[in-house]
Scaffold this active site. Structure first.
Site, mmCIF file in Angstrom:
data_model
loop_
_atom_site.group_PDB
_atom_site.id
_atom_site.type_symbol
_atom_site.label_atom_id
_atom_site.label_comp_id
_atom_site.label_asym_id
_atom_site.label_seq_id
_atom_site.Cartn_x
_atom_site.Cartn_y
_atom_site.Cartn_z
ATOM 1 N N LYS A 1 -23.502 6.904 -2.140
ATOM 2 C CA LYS A 1 -23.036 8.225 -2.574
ATOM 3 C C LYS A 1 -22.484 8.234 -4.002
ATOM 4 C CE LYS A 1 -21.963 9.571 2.165
ATOM 5 N NZ LYS A 1 -20.896 9.776 3.167
ATOM 6 N N TYR B 1 -12.559 -7.849 3.772
ATOM 7 C CA TYR B 1 -12.113 -6.564 3.210
ATOM 8 C C TYR B 1 -13.047 -6.125 2.094
ATOM 9 C CZ TYR B 1 -9.320 -8.687 -0.747
ATOM 10 O OH TYR B 1 -8.867 -9.348 -1.877
ATOM 11 N N TYR C 1 0.850 -1.194 0.000
ATOM 12 C CA TYR C 1 0.000 0.000 0.000
ATOM 13 C C TYR C 1 0.885 1.243 0.000
ATOM 14 C CZ TYR C 1 -3.582 -3.331 1.655
ATOM 15 O OH TYR C 1 -4.426 -4.401 1.812
ATOM 16 N N GLY D 1 -11.800 1.422 5.429
ATOM 17 C CA GLY D 1 -10.858 2.515 5.222
ATOM 18 C C GLY D 1 -11.475 3.860 5.549
#
Length: 332
Positions: A229, A218, A57, A294
């Protein structure tokens, strides 16, 4: 907050775990380091004691951000979940992908979990994280070029040395989990799971329930799609992995948003957002111990943590599942 022990280990984690993939910027279009540290601290204040990261990451950036964030937190109250087996600095193993680093440079990524590589990766992760042990060390992806027993022997050595508390895997099939177990006791499997991606219910989830392996889910929000959204036709930059994801076609987004509108009244009755309701449903699924979520700033982190503030009773979980299955039937 609710907590669970990983498998039969002594590692206890928060059921909502901070996922720091986006914090590394990689594949998410940049990162603001201060925002990410603030998000981790805001999560911790609400009982989110566990942080999941990985070297890949941001090519080390995510681990460095996590290291910065935990400097001011009591180490024995925080659980660091990181990974190994994705090398961008060594052309060895099973080629995974071509991508770009945060500076926009082209890089090749390999799945590689050879013995010496794991030992090196662990030392690099400990340095970036600023700690002397990792609570859960997970193989990020299976590596078909390295025998699983070699990989697990290396992790076993790290456990003996006190550098790792417990071993887990990620993206493993049942057969691979069984093979790993011959060499080293693994306590968890981190796999993709969401309302829109439920294939682990066929085999990985039942196996994990039978053998007391924790499932760390995950992408439970399906890259933001389940927040309600995302709008049909929304533009994503080329560096954003959603730009080419089939779930983000206008037709798919429209269908998902129609489903979300059907469950919105339930969310409102709980004084919760759609995203919080989605997380609660995911945690209600048998065998799912943890959801990795996240956040790129403190506000998002607080919203995620507060998904634990309400309960879903059985008939409410069933109501959501029935609407979900109706949506899938319409697309089958």
């Amino acid at each position: 907050m609710e907590y669970r022990k990983l498998g039969d280990s002594e590692v206890e984690v928060s059921r909502i775990t901070f996922g720091s993939w986006a914090a590394g910027g990689w594949m998410w279009g940049g990162t603001e380091q201060n925002d990410a540290v603030g998000a981790i601290h805001a999560s911790y204040d609400l009982g989110v004691t566990s942080i999941d990261t990985a070297p890949i990451y941001g090519m080390g950036l995510s681990e460095e951000i996590v290291g910065e964030a935990i400097k001011t937190l009591p180490r024995d109250k925080v659980q660091i979940l990181t990974k190994f087996g994705m090398r961008w600095d060594l052309a060895k193993g099973d080629f995974a992908m071509k991508t770009k680093n945060n500076d926009g440079q082209d890089i090749d990524v390999y799945k590689y979990a050879g013995r010496d590589s794991i030992i090196k990766e662990c030392e690099d992760s400990l340095r970036r994280l600023g700690t002397d042990y990792i609570d859960l060390y997970q193989q990020h992806w299976p590596d078909v070029t390295t025998p699983i027993d070699e990989t697990m022997e290396a992790v076993s050595r790290l456990i003996e040395q006190g550098k790792v508390r417990a071993a887990g895997v990620s993206n493993y099939s049942v057969a691979q989990m069984e093979e790993a177990e011959k060499t080293l006791h693994i306590v968890s499997n981190q796999v993709p799971y969401s309302m829109l991606r439920r294939d682990i219910e066929q085999d990985v989830l039942p196996y994990s329930l039978r053998h007391n392996k924790s499932i760390l889910a995950y992408s439970p929000m399906q890259l933001g799609l389940l927040t309600g959204k995302i709008k049909p036709g929304q533009h994503f930059d080329d560096s954003d992995l959603r730009a080419t994801n089939r779930l983000f076609t206008p037709e798919s987004v429209t269908r998902v948003n129609e489903f979300l509108e059907k469950i919105r009244p339930l969310a409102e009755s709980k004084n919760a957002t759609l995203g919080q309701l989605v997380l609660r449903w995911t945690l209600a699924q048998p065998g799912v111990s943890v959801v990795l979520v996240g956040a790129r700033n403190a506000e998002q982190a607080i919203q995620n943590a507060r998904a634990i503030d309400f309960e879903l009773v059985t008939h409410e979980v069933d109501f959501i599942t029935e609407r979900l299955e109706q949506m899938h039937e319409q697309t089958a």
